[in-house]
Design an enzyme around this catalytic site. Structure first.
Site, PDB file in Angstrom:
ATOM      1  N   THR A  71      21.743 -47.053 -61.601  1.00 15.81           N
ATOM      2  CA  THR A  71      21.789 -46.364 -62.895  1.00 15.81           C
ATOM      3  C   THR A  71      20.942 -45.098 -62.970  1.00 15.81           C
ATOM      4  OG1 THR A  71      20.206 -48.074 -63.462  1.00 15.81           O
ATOM      5  CG2 THR A  71      22.367 -48.202 -64.486  1.00 15.81           C
ATOM      6  N   LYS A 108      33.688 -45.898 -54.981  1.00 15.95           N
ATOM      7  CA  LYS A 108      33.057 -47.175 -55.358  1.00 15.95           C
ATOM      8  C   LYS A 108      33.765 -47.741 -56.590  1.00 15.95           C
ATOM      9  CE  LYS A 108      28.627 -48.822 -57.222  1.00 15.95           C
ATOM     10  NZ  LYS A 108      27.245 -48.438 -57.563  1.00 15.95           N
ATOM     11  N   GLU A 111      21.951 -44.046 -53.010  1.00 12.65           N
ATOM     12  CA  GLU A 111      23.237 -43.706 -52.402  1.00 12.65           C
ATOM     13  C   GLU A 111      24.430 -44.194 -53.206  1.00 12.65           C
ATOM     14  OE1 GLU A 111      22.639 -45.598 -48.592  1.00 12.65           O
ATOM     15  OE2 GLU A 111      21.769 -43.770 -47.769  1.00 12.65           O
ATOM     16  N   THR A 161      17.830 -34.382 -56.352  1.00 10.76           N
ATOM     17  CA  THR A 161      19.126 -34.459 -57.040  1.00 10.76           C
ATOM     18  C   THR A 161      18.967 -34.147 -58.520  1.00 10.76           C
ATOM     19  OG1 THR A 161      19.640 -36.210 -55.490  1.00 10.76           O
ATOM     20  CG2 THR A 161      21.177 -35.898 -57.269  1.00 10.76           C
ATOM     21  N   ALA A 162      17.891 -34.648 -59.139  1.00 15.30           N
ATOM     22  CA  ALA A 162      17.695 -34.429 -60.575  1.00 15.30           C
ATOM     23  C   ALA A 162      17.530 -32.937 -60.868  1.00 15.30           C
ATOM     24  CB  ALA A 162      16.475 -35.211 -61.057  1.00 15.30           C
TER      25      ALA A 162
HETATM   26  C1  LIG Z   1      14.635 -47.444 -53.154  1.00 12.18           C
HETATM   27  C2  LIG Z   1      15.395 -46.572 -54.115  1.00 12.18           C
HETATM   28  C3  LIG Z   1      16.769 -46.716 -54.230  1.00 12.18           C
HETATM   29  C4  LIG Z   1      17.484 -45.928 -55.127  1.00 12.18           C
HETATM   30  N1  LIG Z   1      18.828 -46.135 -55.280  1.00 12.18           N
HETATM   31  C5  LIG Z   1      19.520 -45.425 -56.216  1.00 12.18           C
HETATM   32  C6  LIG Z   1      20.907 -45.607 -56.417  1.00 12.18           C
HETATM   33  O1  LIG Z   1      21.572 -46.393 -55.742  1.00 12.18           O
HETATM   34  N2  LIG Z   1      21.507 -44.881 -57.385  1.00 12.18           N
HETATM   35  C7  LIG Z   1      20.838 -43.975 -58.143  1.00 12.18           C
HETATM   36  O2  LIG Z   1      21.435 -43.352 -59.043  1.00 12.18           O
HETATM   37  N3  LIG Z   1      19.536 -43.744 -57.932  1.00 12.18           N
HETATM   38  C8  LIG Z   1      18.857 -44.438 -57.008  1.00 12.18           C
HETATM   39  N4  LIG Z   1      17.531 -44.187 -56.812  1.00 12.18           N
HETATM   40  C9  LIG Z   1      16.893 -43.121 -57.571  1.00 12.18           C
HETATM   41  C10 LIG Z   1      17.257 -41.778 -56.950  1.00 12.18           C
HETATM   42  O3  LIG Z   1      16.761 -41.717 -55.627  1.00 12.18           O
HETATM   43  C11 LIG Z   1      16.677 -40.642 -57.774  1.00 12.18           C
HETATM   44  O4  LIG Z   1      17.017 -40.818 -59.131  1.00 12.18           O
HETATM   45  C12 LIG Z   1      17.256 -39.303 -57.357  1.00 12.18           C
HETATM   46  O5  LIG Z   1      17.145 -39.105 -55.975  1.00 12.18           O
HETATM   47  C13 LIG Z   1      16.576 -38.155 -58.077  1.00 12.18           C
HETATM   48  O6  LIG Z   1      15.252 -38.023 -57.645  1.00 12.18           O
HETATM   49  P1  LIG Z   1      14.401 -36.790 -58.197  1.00 12.18           P
HETATM   50  O7  LIG Z   1      15.178 -35.554 -58.017  1.00 12.18           O
HETATM   51  O8  LIG Z   1      13.946 -37.123 -59.576  1.00 12.18           O
HETATM   52  O9  LIG Z   1      13.111 -36.816 -57.265  1.00 12.18           O
HETATM   53  P2  LIG Z   1      12.899 -36.341 -55.733  1.00 12.18           P
HETATM   54  O10 LIG Z   1      14.120 -36.486 -54.910  1.00 12.18           O
HETATM   55  O11 LIG Z   1      11.684 -37.059 -55.286  1.00 12.18           O
HETATM   56  O12 LIG Z   1      12.587 -34.794 -55.849  1.00 12.18           O
HETATM   57  C14 LIG Z   1      11.331 -34.324 -56.245  1.00 12.18           C
HETATM   58  C15 LIG Z   1      11.266 -32.829 -56.047  1.00 12.18           C
HETATM   59  O13 LIG Z   1      10.022 -32.373 -56.546  1.00 12.18           O
HETATM   60  C16 LIG Z   1       9.453 -31.493 -55.614  1.00 12.18           C
HETATM   61  N5  LIG Z   1       7.991 -31.532 -55.720  1.00 12.18           N
HETATM   62  C17 LIG Z   1       7.181 -32.605 -55.782  1.00 12.18           C
HETATM   63  N6  LIG Z   1       5.895 -32.198 -55.844  1.00 12.18           N
HETATM   64  C18 LIG Z   1       5.912 -30.846 -55.821  1.00 12.18           C
HETATM   65  C19 LIG Z   1       4.922 -29.845 -55.849  1.00 12.18           C
HETATM   66  N7  LIG Z   1       3.618 -30.139 -55.919  1.00 12.18           N
HETATM   67  N8  LIG Z   1       5.299 -28.549 -55.818  1.00 12.18           N
HETATM   68  C20 LIG Z   1       6.617 -28.200 -55.763  1.00 12.18           C
HETATM   69  N9  LIG Z   1       7.595 -29.103 -55.740  1.00 12.18           N
HETATM   70  C21 LIG Z   1       7.246 -30.408 -55.756  1.00 12.18           C
HETATM   71  C22 LIG Z   1       9.933 -31.968 -54.257  1.00 12.18           C
HETATM   72  O14 LIG Z   1       9.888 -30.893 -53.342  1.00 12.18           O
HETATM   73  C23 LIG Z   1      11.353 -32.374 -54.589  1.00 12.18           C
HETATM   74  O15 LIG Z   1      12.189 -31.256 -54.491  1.00 12.18           O
HETATM   75  C24 LIG Z   1      16.799 -44.961 -55.896  1.00 12.18           C
HETATM   76  C25 LIG Z   1      15.427 -44.780 -55.744  1.00 12.18           C
HETATM   77  C26 LIG Z   1      14.715 -45.589 -54.875  1.00 12.18           C
HETATM   78  C27 LIG Z   1      13.227 -45.401 -54.761  1.00 12.18           C
END
Ligand SMILES: Cc1cc2nc3c(=O)[nH]c(=O)nc-3n(C[C@H](O)[C@H](O)[C@H](O)COP(=O)(O)OP(=O)(O)OC[C@H]3O[C@@H](n4cnc5c(N)ncnc54)[C@H](O)[C@@H]3O)c2cc1C
Length: 506
Positions: free
Chosen positions: A341, A76, A47, A13-14
């Site tokens: 958050t 929500k 979520e 998502t980020a």
């Molecule tokens: C238990 C839990 C509950 C949560 N609940 C909430 C909530 O209610 N509300 C909220 O706002 N947030 C919540 N979060 C946080 C939320 O899940 C994240 O902020 C959000 O999903 C964004 O994640 P991200 O994109 O930073 O990381 P990720 O979704 O982990 O994405 C990482 C990306 O990096 C890529 N990647 C990793 N390594 C490599 C590599 N070597 N080479 C190429 N690509 C790579 C992966 O393919 C993936 O595309 C929660 C988190 C957890 C753990």
């Protein structure tokens, strides 16, 4: 003029939120590319949102009719905190998102809380002062009806995996270049800047700027640039989670419920297609097996229901922008999702960066200001989250007793808030003075402190006089809510319209 190149590593998502924002604001001078690996996948949890997610969709021009049905999303209005305080009369309270006309109702709550803090028997439970609480209990859609003169803030619940897919599809349609490759190395230049990321086959991807959205892996900010991680584990003890899904409700709720369990707390998030549950707990106090059993019992989930276990690293990077790299999302930090958050902090980081970057403000002075601001946002959220644990009055497990009686370090800001509260001081003034009302406003501080019943014991209260009561009239507030709510449609009807509208292409 040849465009410069910016690479985002990571497509959770980020990553895709960053891609859409960068595509909107800087794609006239920059080629935006995103590399992710389907071998790694996305975290797929998270979520619940704050109202910041609505701002994001408004900003990038994606209407609710388009993204909500695609992501099984619901509305929500806020979060109910059940069983946190463990005090008579304060077993549950609601932390609402801001509603315009609650401005005056919060004045009434502040008035009554001052009486209660001074030992008078005034009604100071926050729920009756909040319009969004009223909407949640009646399962009404928070979207203000046409011609409604008041702003009502709301967030969403959504399927995290579907949201990342939806954002990806939209960003690619809008011109973001997408590559599926596993990044296995990073090449630094002589000046310490990132020159290229390298995939598992040795192919180099060069760029002028890099955004690290690689999740907990933090490939660039942690791995290549070695920016230290500042852990919050001494004050926030939860480091693990277990999740499961139950069938959808006939009439989906429009609130998250956060219930305190024996060694942590559990979320309950209603989506269109299911209800998501997750137990966030401390592995110091309970085992994975016991946590799973406790969640199954709480959600009434049978043995056949699949669960997923996760570890969480709670804290933040010491810097988020270093050289030609900015970390966004889980790579920059994570605080347990008690107030949902994470995406709001992610979005704030992207906006702050774009604001500086598009104006060419990339000197070290700007970078320092940026890093201080992002760190403060994280620390302020950590402080507010910590107050949920510090003010608990539960006695059913060492986890809760220790959180209250033997907590880790408490920030000077939180100590000042407690002193002010117990000395009947001017809380709004203090929050402003400490500059901590940006993350959580005076409203939110009153909701939590009143909601947790941080007051003298009920047995010691003296009656309120007519003069004490002043202009606060609870019946009038309730009557006002009743009248306003006539304008709202039910949450269920609003969701059905979104789904049917999108299915028929309206
Ligand atoms: C238990 C839990 C509950 C949560 N609940 C909430 C909530 O209610 N509300 C909220 O706002 N947030 C919540 N979060 C946080 C939320 O899940 C994240 O902020 C959000 O999903 C964004 O994640 P991200 O994109 O930073 O990381 P990720 O979704 O982990 O994405 C990482 C990306 O990096 C890529 N990647 C990793 N390594 C490599 C590599 N070597 N080479 C190429 N690509 C790579 C992966 O393919 C993936 O595309 C929660 C988190 C957890 C753990």
């Amino acid at each position: 003029m040849k465009k410069k190149k910016l690479i985002i590593v990571g497509g959770g998502t980020a990553g895709w939120m960053a891609a859409l924002m960068l595509q909107k604001y800087v794609s006239d001078c920059w080629d935006i590319a995103l590399i992710e690996s389907s071998k790694r996948g996305v975290i797929g949890v998270g979520e619940g949102s704050t109202p910041a997610l609505k701002q994001f969709f408004d900003e990038v021009g994606i209407p609710e009719e388009s993204w909500m049905p695609a992501c099984g999303a619901t509305y929500k209005t806020g979060i109910t905190f059940d069983s946190w305080a463990g005090k008579t009369g304060f077993d549950s309270y609601f932390h609402p998102f801001y509603s315009h006309f609650d401005r005056d109702h919060v004045k009434a709550l502040v008035h009554n809380s001052l009486l209660r803090r001074a030992g008078k028997d005034a009604h100071a439970h926050p729920d009756v002062f909040s319009y969004n609480h009223y909407l949640a209990k009646k399962k009404l859609c928070p979207v203000p009806p046409y011609h409604f003169p008041f702003e009502i803030q709301y967030g969403y619940h959504f399927d995290a995996g579907l949201l990342a897919q939806f954002l990806k599809k939209t960003a690619v349609e809008r011109g973001v270049n997408h590559t599926d490759r596993l990044i296995s190395d990073v090449q630094l230049g002589a000046d310490g800047q990132i020159a290229a990321v390298i995939d598992e086959h040795g192919e180099h991807y060069c760029a002028d700027w890099f955004i690290d959205c690689s999740g907990f892996a933090a490939l660039l900010i942690g791995g290549a640039l070695g920016v230290p991680f500042k852990s919050y584990a001494d004050s926030l003890w939860n480091d693990s989670a277990v999740t499961l899904a139950m069938p959808a409700e006939d009439e989906p709720a429009c609130e998250t419920v956060s219930t305190a369990l024996k060694h942590g707390w559990a979320w309950r998030i209603p989506l269109q297609s299911r209800v998501g549950y997750g137990y966030v707990y401390s592995s110091r106090y309970t085992s994975r097996e016991d946590a799973e059993a406790e969640l199954r019992a709480h959600a009434a989930a049978g043995a056949g229901t699949e669960v997923r276990h996760l570890s969480m690293r709670v804290g933040r990077r010491e810097y988020h922008w270093v050289k030609n790299c900015v970390a966004v999302g889980l790579s920059q930090g994570f605080i347990e999702p008690l107030e949902a958050t994470s995406l709001a902090l992610t979005q704030q980081t992207i906006s702050r960066f774009i604001h500086a970057f598009k104006d060419g403000n990339t000197t070290q002075d700007f970078v320092d200001i940026f890093n201080r601001a992002v760190n403060k946002s994280y620390d302020d959220v950590r402080d507010y989250i910590s107050v949920h644990f510090l003010t608990n009055s539960r006695t059913d497990s060492p986890y809760w007793v220790d959180n209250r009686e033997r907590p880790g370090p408490v920030s000077k800001e939180v100590k000042a808030v407690f002193s002010c509260w117990f000395d009947s001081g001017d809380l709004p003034g203090l929050l402003k003075h400490l500059k901590i009302d940006g993350a959580y406003s005076n409203h939110s501080w009153h909701y939590i402190l009143c909601g947790m019943g941080v007051f003298p014991d009920a047995a010691d209260l003296s009656p309120v006089t007519e003069e004490d009561r002043g202009k606060v009239d609870l019946e009038r507030i309730c009557d006002f809510f009743n009248r306003c709510a006539i304008n709202h449609e039910s949450h269920k009807d609003a969701l059905e319209k979104l789904v049917n509208g999108s299915a028929s292409g309206n």
